[in-house]
Design a protein around this motif. Structure first.
Motif, PDB file in Angstrom:
ATOM      1  N   PHE A 190       0.815  -1.218   0.000  1.00  0.00           N
ATOM      2  CA  PHE A 190       0.000   0.000   0.000  1.00  0.00           C
ATOM      3  C   PHE A 190       0.847   1.265   0.000  1.00  0.00           C
ATOM      4  O   PHE A 190       0.576   2.227  -0.715  1.00  0.00           O
ATOM      5  N   ILE A 191       1.888   1.271   0.808  1.00  0.00           N
ATOM      6  CA  ILE A 191       2.668   2.493   0.975  1.00  0.00           C
ATOM      7  C   ILE A 191       3.511   2.769  -0.288  1.00  0.00           C
ATOM      8  O   ILE A 191       3.872   3.900  -0.573  1.00  0.00           O
ATOM      9  N   SER A 205      -0.678   3.089  -3.330  1.00  0.00           N
ATOM     10  CA  SER A 205      -1.935   2.887  -2.616  1.00  0.00           C
ATOM     11  C   SER A 205      -2.940   2.184  -3.527  1.00  0.00           C
ATOM     12  O   SER A 205      -3.067   2.523  -4.701  1.00  0.00           O
ATOM     13  N   PHE A 230      -6.031   6.717   5.100  1.00  0.00           N
ATOM     14  CA  PHE A 230      -4.676   7.267   5.089  1.00  0.00           C
ATOM     15  C   PHE A 230      -4.692   8.775   4.800  1.00  0.00           C
ATOM     16  O   PHE A 230      -3.933   9.538   5.405  1.00  0.00           O
ATOM     17  N   LYS A 282      -2.287  11.284   6.897  1.00  0.00           N
ATOM     18  CA  LYS A 282      -0.914  11.180   6.393  1.00  0.00           C
ATOM     19  C   LYS A 282      -0.044  12.391   6.709  1.00  0.00           C
ATOM     20  O   LYS A 282       1.165  12.251   6.880  1.00  0.00           O
ATOM     21  N   ASN A 309       4.789   7.610   6.197  1.00  0.00           N
ATOM     22  CA  ASN A 309       4.725   7.546   4.731  1.00  0.00           C
ATOM     23  C   ASN A 309       6.116   7.407   4.092  1.00  0.00           C
ATOM     24  O   ASN A 309       6.677   8.357   3.573  1.00  0.00           O
TER      25      ASN A 309
END
Ligand SMILES: *[C@@H]1O[C@H](CO)[C@@H](O)[C@H](O)[C@H]1NC(C)=O
Ligand SMILES: *[C@@H]1O[C@H](CO)[C@@H](O)[C@H](O)[C@H]1NC(C)=O
Ligand SMILES: *[C@@H]1O[C@H](CO)[C@@H](O)[C@H](O)[C@H]1NC(C)=O
Length: 156
Positions: free
Chosen positions: A77-78, A81, A90, A94, A100
């Motif tokens: 995901f990071i 996404s 997020f 964030k 992140n």
């Protein structure tokens, strides 16, 4: 304001203090409707395999499962996404965190001054009390939980 969207409680627990120590997991009231969540945890060993089991509950005679239950691959995901609900969540926080960056994760994991903003959520929930329960797995095993309670109220 037409909508009140705020934290009501925060509960975190480490199940493996040789991997993650939680120093702080607390709400602070800045004003009646601006409640900030601060989190400070230390990961004592690097991890590149992080999954998050997430489930949303809504209160109705106790907290009942509501809308979604899903597992997210945190490292994937990071990097890029991919899950619409995770993107939504997020996007809410964030700017308040140091998480992140791509895997591995090690050392201080900080969220500071995170408060809920209806305009960032961009959608309307039925008025009520909610719980977002997140279980964090490193190397496929449960290491800690973060349970965030919030209310969403259309102020008519
Ligand atoms: C707890 O953390 C250590 C790393 O400090 C790891 O080696 C061990 O496998 C973890 N235990 C569980 C049950 O995940
Ligand atoms: C997080 O907690 C550690 C240990 O108490 C502390 O040394 C550090 O300054 C804290 N970091 C932040 C950003 O509060
Ligand atoms: C992390 O931050 C970068 C730069 O601000 C951004 O391009 C990226 O989309 C962010 N990652 C996520 C998962 O939002």
């Amino acid at each position: 304001e037409a909508v009140i969207f705020k934290f009501t409680n925060a509960v975190c627990e480490s199940y493996n203090k040789s991997w993650i120590v939680i120093h702080n997991c607390r709400l602070y009231a800045i004003s009646r409707n601006k409640i900030v969540f601060n989190f400070n945890g230390t990961m004592l060993h690097p991890c590149s395999h992080i999954f998050i089991d997430g489930q949303l509950f809504k209160r109705a005679n106790g907290y009942k499962p509501w809308l979604f239950k899903a597992t997210l691959d945190g490292c994937r995901f990071i990097k890029k996404s991919y899950n619409p609900i995770a993107i939504l969540i997020f996007n809410l926080f964030k700017e308040f965190t140091n998480i992140n960056h791509t895997c591995p994760y090690v050392g201080p994991q900080i969220i500071e001054g995170f408060y809920l903003r209806p305009e960032k959520l961009g959608l309307v929930l039925p008025s009520g009390e909610y719980l977002l329960a997140l279980t964090w797995l490193f190397e496929k095993r449960k290491q800690f939980i973060t349970n965030l309670y919030f209310s969403f109220t259309e102020d008519l």
